[in-house]
Write an enzyme that holds these catalytic residues in place. Structure first.
Site, PDB file in Angstrom:
ATOM      1  N   HIS A  22       0.833  -1.202   0.000  1.00  0.00           N
ATOM      2  CA  HIS A  22       0.000   0.000   0.000  1.00  0.00           C
ATOM      3  C   HIS A  22       0.875   1.263   0.000  1.00  0.00           C
ATOM      4  O   HIS A  22       0.702   2.156  -0.838  1.00  0.00           O
ATOM      5  CB  HIS A  22      -0.911  -0.032   1.231  1.00  0.00           C
ATOM      6  N   GLU A  23       1.804   1.333   0.929  1.00  0.00           N
ATOM      7  CA  GLU A  23       2.653   2.522   1.056  1.00  0.00           C
ATOM      8  C   GLU A  23       3.603   2.678  -0.127  1.00  0.00           C
ATOM      9  O   GLU A  23       3.839   3.795  -0.595  1.00  0.00           O
ATOM     10  CB  GLU A  23       3.424   2.493   2.378  1.00  0.00           C
ATOM     11  N   HIS A  26       1.792   4.336  -2.992  1.00  0.00           N
ATOM     12  CA  HIS A  26       1.707   5.795  -2.826  1.00  0.00           C
ATOM     13  C   HIS A  26       2.992   6.457  -3.339  1.00  0.00           C
ATOM     14  O   HIS A  26       2.944   7.409  -4.113  1.00  0.00           O
ATOM     15  CB  HIS A  26       1.525   6.184  -1.354  1.00  0.00           C
TER      16      HIS A  26
END
Length: 172
Positions: A22-23, A26
């Protein structure tokens, strides 16, 4: 009991994968849009140590609610800061959807063969946990409440006068 230890290890591993992916998504999106802040901070990495907040990970594994260290993004480096921030925010949940889809296919394969090969029980459990956590992370992060990703998406479509007022409180 050894089986409980394995199950906890699988749950923690699954949470680490979901958070890390997820990170990283980003950061990769920010980089693609012209912001190298995450790259300079060493955060364009699938190394979990770069992304995991220990207490957030423990909470995710135990309570199914947790958090990670947010990837640093400098929205002033985007041509259109509001839109760039929204696209970067959306990249994390979309990454979780992709991870969920890949794990769903692999889970189906494991499930099919697990009747023949009992050793597939633990990989199957890991994939199932990853599907559930990744889907949950994607949906939860789309809630439009700061500091969740959904708020950054919402901020991109609201009028500038509201946006400037809300940005004062976003860090809290």
């Amino acid at each position: 009991e050894l089986d409980n230890l394995w199950i906890m290890l699988i749950t923690v591993s699954s949470a680490v994968l979901c958070i890390t992916f997820h990170e990283t998504c980003h950061g990769l999106m920010a980089y693609a849009l012209g912001d190298d802040t995450a790259k300079r901070a060493g955060r364009l990495s699938l190394n979990p140590l770069k992304h995991v907040d220990l207490f957030g990970l423990i909470m995710l594994a135990v309570a199914k609610f947790g958090w990670a260290k947010p990837v640093p993004i400098n929205m002033r480096r985007f041509r259109n800061p509001k839109l760039g921030m929204a696209v970067c925010a959306l990249a994390g949940p979309l990454g979780n959807v992709v991870l969920c889809a890949v794990c769903s296919v692999l889970y189906g394969i494991c499930r099919y063969y697990s009747y023949e090969f009992s050793w597939l029980y633990y990989p199957e459990l890991f994939l199932w946990d990853t599907i559930i956590l990744s889907a949950g992370l994607a949906v939860f992060n789309l809630i439009p409440v700061p500091p969740l990703d959904g708020s950054k998406i919402l901020f991109a479509v609201i009028p500038n006068r509201w946006y400037l007022k809300l940005m004062r409180y976003e860090r809290y």
